[in-house]
Enzyme design. Structure first.
Site, PDB file in Angstrom:
ATOM      1  N   LYS A 199     -27.558  22.163  31.733  1.00  0.00           N
ATOM      2  CA  LYS A 199     -28.359  21.615  30.626  1.00  0.00           C
ATOM      3  C   LYS A 199     -28.655  20.127  30.814  1.00  0.00           C
ATOM      4  O   LYS A 199     -29.477  19.562  30.090  1.00  0.00           O
ATOM      5  CB  LYS A 199     -27.653  21.863  29.297  1.00  0.00           C
ATOM      6  CG  LYS A 199     -27.575  23.337  28.934  1.00  0.00           C
ATOM      7  CD  LYS A 199     -26.800  23.568  27.651  1.00  0.00           C
ATOM      8  CE  LYS A 199     -26.778  25.049  27.285  1.00  0.00           C
ATOM      9  NZ  LYS A 199     -26.105  25.897  28.300  1.00  0.00           N
ATOM     10  N   GLY A 247      -9.229  23.541  27.035  1.00  0.00           N
ATOM     11  CA  GLY A 247     -10.457  24.318  26.941  1.00  0.00           C
ATOM     12  C   GLY A 247     -10.538  25.392  28.014  1.00  0.00           C
ATOM     13  O   GLY A 247      -9.640  25.553  28.838  1.00  0.00           O
ATOM     14  N   ILE A 298     -10.565  11.151  23.903  1.00  0.00           N
ATOM     15  CA  ILE A 298     -11.111  10.278  24.935  1.00  0.00           C
ATOM     16  C   ILE A 298     -11.976   9.179  24.329  1.00  0.00           C
ATOM     17  O   ILE A 298     -12.282   8.184  25.009  1.00  0.00           O
ATOM     18  CB  ILE A 298     -11.922  11.067  25.979  1.00  0.00           C
ATOM     19  CG1 ILE A 298     -13.075  11.838  25.324  1.00  0.00           C
ATOM     20  CG2 ILE A 298     -11.017  11.999  26.774  1.00  0.00           C
ATOM     21  CD1 ILE A 298     -14.048  12.452  26.312  1.00  0.00           C
ATOM     22  N   ARG A 321     -33.491  28.100  18.843  1.00  0.00           N
ATOM     23  CA  ARG A 321     -32.821  27.090  18.030  1.00  0.00           C
ATOM     24  C   ARG A 321     -33.297  25.701  18.444  1.00  0.00           C
ATOM     25  O   ARG A 321     -33.841  25.521  19.549  1.00  0.00           O
ATOM     26  CB  ARG A 321     -31.299  27.196  18.209  1.00  0.00           C
ATOM     27  CG  ARG A 321     -30.735  28.532  17.754  1.00  0.00           C
ATOM     28  CD  ARG A 321     -29.277  28.680  18.153  1.00  0.00           C
ATOM     29  NE  ARG A 321     -29.116  28.662  19.608  1.00  0.00           N
ATOM     30  CZ  ARG A 321     -27.949  28.782  20.223  1.00  0.00           C
ATOM     31  NH1 ARG A 321     -26.835  28.925  19.523  1.00  0.00           N
ATOM     32  NH2 ARG A 321     -27.882  28.752  21.547  1.00  0.00           N
ATOM     33  N   ASN A 364     -23.470  28.793  32.478  1.00  0.00           N
ATOM     34  CA  ASN A 364     -22.569  29.341  31.469  1.00  0.00           C
ATOM     35  C   ASN A 364     -21.368  30.031  32.105  1.00  0.00           C
ATOM     36  O   ASN A 364     -21.483  30.658  33.149  1.00  0.00           O
ATOM     37  CB  ASN A 364     -23.321  30.353  30.590  1.00  0.00           C
ATOM     38  CG  ASN A 364     -24.452  29.710  29.816  1.00  0.00           C
ATOM     39  OD1 ASN A 364     -25.158  28.857  30.339  1.00  0.00           O
ATOM     40  ND2 ASN A 364     -24.633  30.112  28.583  1.00  0.00           N
ATOM     41  N   ILE A 399     -17.064  17.289  35.038  1.00  0.00           N
ATOM     42  CA  ILE A 399     -17.630  18.627  34.839  1.00  0.00           C
ATOM     43  C   ILE A 399     -18.928  18.459  34.059  1.00  0.00           C
ATOM     44  O   ILE A 399     -18.930  18.014  32.916  1.00  0.00           O
ATOM     45  CB  ILE A 399     -16.657  19.559  34.084  1.00  0.00           C
ATOM     46  CG1 ILE A 399     -15.523  20.045  34.997  1.00  0.00           C
ATOM     47  CG2 ILE A 399     -17.392  20.789  33.564  1.00  0.00           C
ATOM     48  CD1 ILE A 399     -14.494  19.031  35.324  1.00  0.00           C
ATOM     49  N   THR A 428     -31.995  34.674  20.520  1.00  0.00           N
ATOM     50  CA  THR A 428     -33.042  33.785  20.004  1.00  0.00           C
ATOM     51  C   THR A 428     -34.420  34.094  20.589  1.00  0.00           C
ATOM     52  O   THR A 428     -35.433  33.925  19.926  1.00  0.00           O
ATOM     53  CB  THR A 428     -32.683  32.316  20.282  1.00  0.00           C
ATOM     54  OG1 THR A 428     -32.480  32.139  21.684  1.00  0.00           O
ATOM     55  CG2 THR A 428     -31.407  31.933  19.533  1.00  0.00           C
ATOM     56  N   GLU A 482     -33.290  24.216  22.223  1.00  0.00           N
ATOM     57  CA  GLU A 482     -32.977  25.286  23.164  1.00  0.00           C
ATOM     58  C   GLU A 482     -34.119  25.516  24.153  1.00  0.00           C
ATOM     59  O   GLU A 482     -35.285  25.546  23.787  1.00  0.00           O
ATOM     60  CB  GLU A 482     -32.684  26.581  22.405  1.00  0.00           C
ATOM     61  CG  GLU A 482     -32.138  27.696  23.271  1.00  0.00           C
ATOM     62  CD  GLU A 482     -31.672  28.890  22.455  1.00  0.00           C
ATOM     63  OE1 GLU A 482     -30.864  29.671  22.979  1.00  0.00           O
ATOM     64  OE2 GLU A 482     -32.128  29.050  21.297  1.00  0.00           O
TER      65      GLU A 482
END
Length: 378
Positions: free
Chosen positions: A166, A50, A99, A296, A203, A162, A228, A299
């Site tokens: 959020k 990733g 995992i 959304r 982010n 990690i 949004t 959110e």
């Protein structure tokens, strides 16, 4: 600054450097102690294919033996080829496994006996996890539990989780699942064989599913850019900042701490969209319009890096802080795991959310959290 931090847009015609999007200078972290910490170690990176996992691999590849664990073979294969081209005499192994598979995780630890574990594997997309809460619980919570358990059993020296902003006062399944992972890690505070730590940040610019590639694609098509809500604010960091912070936290980890990076002021997504339009040579609202589509499910208008009233403790690095946290009894965490497992067995999304809310007391409805900010903005 890593070349990975240059964001290539519009089929490579527009190269954006982080300063233009962050609104601040990227944080520079000292790497000498980190490289010494990594040298001659067996290093396992879950989710190694990733965005963040792969950058950790790039920074750790020359230090010791590296094991990339990922369930998506294409990303893992591409990273393997990239590293093979860039380095000679690699000590690199790739394992394709989930995992969620406890036996596969155990087998990998038994085979390699990793000394350092960087756990980046997770489902991260908020709307998808709102629709598929069972997958968030199975992968993020039970997958993390499998890796933590193996790290303890095979006496890994350090384990770094990690996490995400959020996870602070979460309003969605993904955030709640990551907060539970932090709680799970903190219940390992007294573990003698392995030292645990979590790293929490916002982010990552240009990562898969982030707003920059989406906005650029919309600009390439002539607009409009869709967001949004025009009041949304987010913390942003570069890929290099994220990976350096994770490695530095691993070097400093001692007692189930949560490390937080000073990321400056949060960025208003509307301003980010306007800046990107201008960098493409267009005029916002004239050449390219920006429209709202509505928040959304799950959110938040804003994300937080620290929980309410929690204190931050300075570290030797002036850009990294430790959040003071309450301790969690392993017996209570184990009970919550059983409740979550039973909820997943039912197949009921509502029961899964109820079990998550019971396990994570700070999990709230987004309407309650967003109302506070809207009232403040009036």
């Amino acid at each position: 600054m890593s070349s990975k931090d240059i964001i290539h847009c519009k089929r490579g015609k527009l190269n954006l450097i982080p300063d233009e999007l962050l609104g601040r200078k990227p944080v520079s972290l000292m790497k000498e102690d980190v490289q010494s910490f990594l040298t001659d170690k067996v290093i396992l990176v879950t989710g190694g294919g990733g965005t963040i996992g792969s950058e950790i691999c790039r920074q750790a590849i020359s230090a010791g033996q590296l094991i990339i664990l990922d369930n998506y073979e294409n990303n893992a294969y591409e990273l393997q080829q990239e590293l093979s081209r860039a380095h000679k005499n690699l000590n690199l192994k790739v394992e394709i496994a989930s995992i969620q598979d406890r036996f596969a995780v155990d087998s990998i630890f038994k085979k390699y006996h990793p000394q350092l574990v960087f756990h980046a594997a997770a489902h991260k997309h908020v709307p998808l996890m709102e629709d598929c809460p069972a997958e968030a619980v199975k992968n993020n919570i039970f997958g993390t539990y499998n890796v933590i358990t193996a790290a303890k059993e095979y006496k890994a020296e350090k384990f770094v989780l990690i996490s995400t902003d959020k996870a602070v006062n979460p309003t969605n399944v993904m955030g709640a699942s990551k907060r539970f992972c932090e709680m799970l890690l903190q219940s390992m505070k007294n573990c003698e064989s392995t030292r645990f730590a979590a790293v929490r940040f916002g982010n990552v610019l240009g990562s898969n599913g982030s707003v920059i590639p989406l906005f650029q694609s919309q600009i390439d098509k002539g607009g409009p850019i869709t967001l949004t809500d025009k009041n949304i604010v987010r913390y942003f960091m570069t890929v290099t900042e994220a990976a350096c912070l994770v490695l530095k936290a691993g070097e400093m980890a001692s007692s189930a701490e949560i490390y937080v990076l000073d990321m400056g002021k949060p960025v208003r997504i509307l301003k980010l969209a306007e800046r990107l339009i201008k960098l493409n040579g267009y005029i916002p609202y004239k050449d390219i319009d920006i429209i709202e589509t509505g928040l959304r499910p799950g959110e938040k208008l804003y994300e937080e890096l620290i929980a309410d009233k929690n204190e931050l403790t300075a570290t030797v690095n002036h850009k990294i802080f430790i959040e003071k946290q309450e301790e969690f009894e392993l017996s209570l965490i184990t009970h919550s795991l059983e409740q979550l497992k039973e909820a997943v067995r039912t197949g009921s999304s509502e029961k899964i959310r109820m079990a998550l809310k019971e396990a994570v007391p700070t999990y709230k409805e987004p309407s309650e959290v967003n109302k506070r900010l809207r009232d403040f903005l009036k």
